[in-house]
Write a protein that holds these residues in place. Structure first.
Motif, PDB file in Angstrom:
ATOM      1  N   MET A 138      25.244  37.685  40.496  1.00 58.31           N
ATOM      2  CA  MET A 138      26.449  36.879  39.902  1.00 58.31           C
ATOM      3  C   MET A 138      27.704  37.203  41.013  1.00 58.31           C
ATOM      4  N   ASP A 139      28.006  38.416  41.460  1.00 59.93           N
ATOM      5  CA  ASP A 139      28.847  38.530  42.373  1.00 59.93           C
ATOM      6  C   ASP A 139      28.612  39.965  43.254  1.00 59.93           C
TER       7      ASP A 139
ATOM      8  N   LYS B 147      30.276  41.533  45.894  1.00 62.69           N
ATOM      9  CA  LYS B 147      31.429  42.170  46.190  1.00 62.69           C
ATOM     10  C   LYS B 147      31.879  42.827  44.863  1.00 62.69           C
ATOM     11  N   LEU B 148      31.633  42.327  43.588  1.00 62.28           N
ATOM     12  CA  LEU B 148      32.214  43.003  42.327  1.00 62.28           C
ATOM     13  C   LEU B 148      31.185  44.193  42.146  1.00 62.28           C
ATOM     14  N   SER B 149      30.282  44.005  42.496  1.00 64.19           N
ATOM     15  CA  SER B 149      29.030  45.198  42.510  1.00 64.19           C
ATOM     16  C   SER B 149      29.175  46.492  43.228  1.00 64.19           C
TER      17      SER B 149
ATOM     18  N   GLY C  39      37.652  41.650  38.532  1.00 63.78           N
ATOM     19  CA  GLY C  39      36.741  40.020  38.237  1.00 63.78           C
ATOM     20  C   GLY C  39      38.123  39.224  38.071  1.00 63.78           C
TER      21      GLY C  39
ATOM     22  N   ARG D 158      39.345  37.633  41.223  1.00 62.12           N
ATOM     23  CA  ARG D 158      38.197  36.618  41.840  1.00 62.12           C
ATOM     24  C   ARG D 158      38.241  35.443  41.146  1.00 62.12           C
TER      25      ARG D 158
ATOM     26  N   VAL E 233      36.584  32.272  43.143  1.00 65.19           N
ATOM     27  CA  VAL E 233      35.109  32.698  43.510  1.00 65.19           C
ATOM     28  C   VAL E 233      34.255  33.021  42.441  1.00 65.19           C
ATOM     29  N   LEU E 234      34.767  33.199  41.153  1.00 67.78           N
ATOM     30  CA  LEU E 234      34.137  33.722  40.015  1.00 67.78           C
ATOM     31  C   LEU E 234      34.619  32.842  38.892  1.00 67.78           C
TER      32      LEU E 234
ATOM     33  N   ASP F 171      30.561  33.868  34.247  1.00 65.71           N
ATOM     34  CA  ASP F 171      29.884  34.691  34.983  1.00 65.71           C
ATOM     35  C   ASP F 171      30.485  36.282  34.895  1.00 65.71           C
TER      36      ASP F 171
ATOM     37  N   PHE G 195      28.323  39.216  33.783  1.00 62.26           N
ATOM     38  CA  PHE G 195      28.402  40.561  34.722  1.00 62.26           C
ATOM     39  C   PHE G 195      28.877  41.679  33.827  1.00 62.26           C
TER      40      PHE G 195
END
Length: 574
Positions: A151-152, A154-156, A258, A261, A266-267, A271, A275
């Motif tokens: 999903m993302d 960077k957010l992880s 989030g 983003r 980007v998101l 999503d 997430f």
């Protein structure tokens, strides 16, 4: 714990089916957030109602599959765990039946009961959880991380900070809790011991007005268990708040970053929602793992205690399975010595005598002289330290215990009866005994008079431990139980102590005809019981200090003369 879990091999196909079901359920849980993201981004945001209905229908179907898999997995995991518990109880019981009295003395009856009930229940509960969570938690954790990264990525990065904190907290609590769970089980053993003594000894407690003291003793044992249980729960109480705090802070951080983003384009909103769901699944997997960490230490302690019993080997085995000729029970002791485990001095030293069919050998002596110990060596309740005991010329160690005991009619010092009818208790000595044989044994044992006065006679119910009978009545039923067997060897371990002199005399007279072809060894406190014996063995502090007839010992043995003088008048002695 692993040794205990090997017993699940019997249910391997059921366990495999549970694994498949859990995998299916976990995959549905991982698929739902993706569908939710689609329904938001492609349906709600755009306003495509047909698409919402379509994806919503798929979500409903996937949820139904997951629910069905969960229900079936719960059923079969419970079934296999309960089966494991049943098998373990049977295995422990069968193993304990092989123990000599030495092993019972070492572990303790109260502890054996706790291990067979509470400890196995603990293992059952953790097996149910393991079948459900050990499979789903890793899949959910790994699958959640993969989906979150997709999903993302960077957010992880938020998870890199929060997950180590959560894992460290779980490990610290696990380390603190393990030794405390062992204390809980040990103190539960002691509480069971105190309860058992109070319940079985209630008459003595009341007779001596010791209710308050026993109440205080139980309260102390109960408080000891309560204190350590509170300690355990204090440690475990930290787990859930820490997890919830970390979980909620993680969600807040994800929503914060989030949102940034989403602003950057980007998101998408769907999503982000998916997430968050995957992060929650990851955290939930860790929560499940932590629950396992809470239960596994206690179950591991219980499993170790069960293994201790299963791995404890009887202090002696049958040395061979060859047939020994034990048709006639001639008993011979040659230089027999015996010491209880851990005892400073031997209980019996250099015992030598021979008893044959048609003879009555009596054993007399003061309290603690070793009379009952000597009798217990013949059925091999304990193994001798040195010397030999022979039955019909065969060393008892060369015959199987089952064969030896099949030749013996044993009447213990404390008459033990079982719940059931009078006939059932007498038939305990011989399964296929006819009613005529039962009645004959009761008649010889002088039990017929009180049995016939009971409402249902031979079908009258005996309460637990024979609590609805007097001590003398219990002894007579125990003697009848031995008589109905018609053994080659009778062992009477102070079995006439609760009988009045008249009943004692009548019983001994009746026994002469019944046991004329058998070997009889009897332990007695009364001189009147042994006076007509063919051979009287006098014991003192585990040593044989005399052997002979009543008249011979009276003339030559000071110890025997003292016993006689303490019980009989000069006129009776003369």
């Amino acid at each position: 714990m692993i040794k205990i879990l090997k017993n699940l091999s019997r249910y391997k196909w059921m366990v495999l089916f549970v694994c498949v079901l859990i995998f299916a359920q976990t995959m549905t849980d991982l698929f739902l957030p993706t569908l939710m993201a689609d329904i938001i981004d492609k349906g709600v945001v755009i306003g495509d109602i047909p698409y919402i209905w379509k994806i919503g229908g798929i979500m409903l179907f996937v949820s139904a599959l997951g629910a069905a898999a969960s229900i079936l997995a719960s059923y079969y995991s419970a079934k296999s765990a309960m089966g494991l518990g049943r098998d373990l109880r049977q295995k422990v019981f069968n193993h304990v039946e092989r123990f000599s009295l030495q092993e019972f003395d070492e572990i303790g009856t109260a502890s054996l009961i706790t291990r067979t009930t509470n400890d196995i229940t603990q293992v059952q509960q953790v097996v149910i959880m393991m079948l459900r969570m050990v499979i789903s938690a890793p899949i959910m954790l790994v699958g959640g991380i993969i989906m979150a990264l997709s999903m993302d990525a960077k957010l992880s990065l938020v998870l890199i900070i929060t997950m180590p904190v959560l894992i460290a907290a779980i490990l610290i609590i696990f380390k603190k809790g393990m030794p405390l769970f062992k204390k809980v089980q040990t103190r539960l053993d002691h509480l069971n011991l105190v309860l058992r003594e109070n319940l079985t000894g209630i008459r003595v407690i009341r007779a001596f007005n010791r209710e308050n003291q026993e109440n205080a003793r139980l309260k102390k044992s109960n408080k000891s268990l309560t204190d350590v249980s509170i300690q355990v729960n204090r440690v475990m109480a930290f787990m859930m708040p820490i997890m919830m705090l970390v979980m909620n802070l993680t969600v807040v951080a994800i929503i914060w970053f989030g949102g940034i983003r989403i602003d950057d384009g980007v998101l998408q909103v769907g999503d982000l929602m998916a997430f968050i769901q995957y992060v929650m699944l990851i955290m939930f997997a860790l929560v499940m793992a932590s629950m396992m960490f809470v239960m596994i230490p206690r179950a591991a302690v219980s499993a170790n205690r069960i293994n201790e019993v299963l791995e404890m080997q009887p202090s002696f085995f049958d040395e061979g399975d060859k047939e020994a000729n034990l048709e006639k029970a001639t008993i011979e002791f040659k230089h027999v010595n015996f010491s209880y485990p851990g005892a400073e001095e031997p209980a019996l030293t250099d015992i030598n005598f021979k008893a044959g069919p048609g003879e009555i050998t009596a054993i007399i002596g003061g309290t603690g002289s070793g009379k009952s110990t000597l009798v217990h060596l013949i059925p091999r309740f304990y193994e001798i330290s040195s010397g030999t005991i022979r039955m019909n010329g065969v060393d008892l160690r060369e015959a199987t215990q089952e064969e030896i005991r099949s030749k013996i009619g044993f009447v213990p010092q404390k008459a033990m009866l079982f719940t059931g009818t009078v006939a059932d208790n007498i038939r305990y000595g011989k399964r296929d005994a006819t009613q005529e044989e039962i009645e004959h044994a009761a008649r010889v044992a002088q039990a017929e008079d009180f049995i016939m006065k009971m409402e249902d006679r031979y079908q009258a119910e005996i309460e637990q431990g024979g609590s609805n009978l007097s001590g003398g009545q219990k002894q007579r039923l125990a003697i009848a139980r031995a008589l109905v067997r018609k053994p080659e060897l009778y062992l009477f371990d102070d079995s006439f102590s609760a009988l009045d002199f008249k009943t004692d005399a009548n019983l001994r007279a009746a026994l002469k005809g019944e046991t004329k072809d058998a070997t009889v060894i009897m332990v007695a406190q009364r001189v009147s019981t042994v006076i007509d014996a063919d051979r009287i063995i006098v014991l003192e502090n585990g040593h044989m200090v005399g052997m002979g007839t009543h008249q011979e010992l009276l003339a030559t043995n000071d110890v025997y003369r003292e016993i006689v003088e303490s019980q009989m008048t000069e006129e009776e002695i003369a």
